[in-house]
Write a protein that holds these residues in place. Structure first.
Motif: not given
Length: 136
Positions: A13-15, A94-107
């Motif tokens: 992931x990336x910002x 990627x998204x703004x900070x990477x948090x959305x992307x990693x959260x979607x991946x985790x779920x």
């Protein structure tokens, strides 16, 4: 260059990235870019996904647009899972900070009995997903 954070050998992931980052992303071996940030979310200075898509595709990368705001809905998680299953790997989301992307991946991986491994992989990439442990 974008702040690329490896989560697994096949996912990072990336910002927010820019069109100028795409060549370096391709040179780093990524085969797919997923954007999870809506255009315009960050105002007029935010790089738009159109030019990033054009650059990625001109370099032979797959580009998938799955923009969303807030927490990923079940539909977003399902679509993210489909993209990850079909996309050439490794994948950079990627998204703004990477948090959305990693959260979607985790779920996407929820219910597979790997919650601790997912939380640990996220932590190693600099993201705290411990609040999701019960869902994973």
């Amino acid at each position: 260059m974008a702040d690329i954070r490896r989560v697994t050998p096949d996912f990072a992931v990336a910002p927010q990235i820019s069109e100028a980052d795409v060549e370096k992303i391709a040179a780093a071996g990524f085969k797919t870019i997923i954007v999870n940030r809506p255009d315009g979310e960050g105002g007029v200075d935010q790089p738009r996904m159109g030019p990033i898509r054009v650059k990625a595709e001109s370099l032979g990368l797959t580009f998938a647009a799955l923009p969303f705001s807030g927490a990923p809905t079940p539909e977003i998680v399902e679509r993210m899972g489909h993209i990850l299953n079909e996309a050439p790997q490794p994948v950079l989301a990627y998204c703004r900070t990477g948090t959305r992307s990693i959260t979607a991946w985790a779920l996407v991986h929820s219910g597979q009995g790997a919650g601790d491994d997912i939380v640990e992989a996220a932590a190693n990439a600099g993201y705290d997903l411990s609040s999701l442990r019960e869902l994973l």
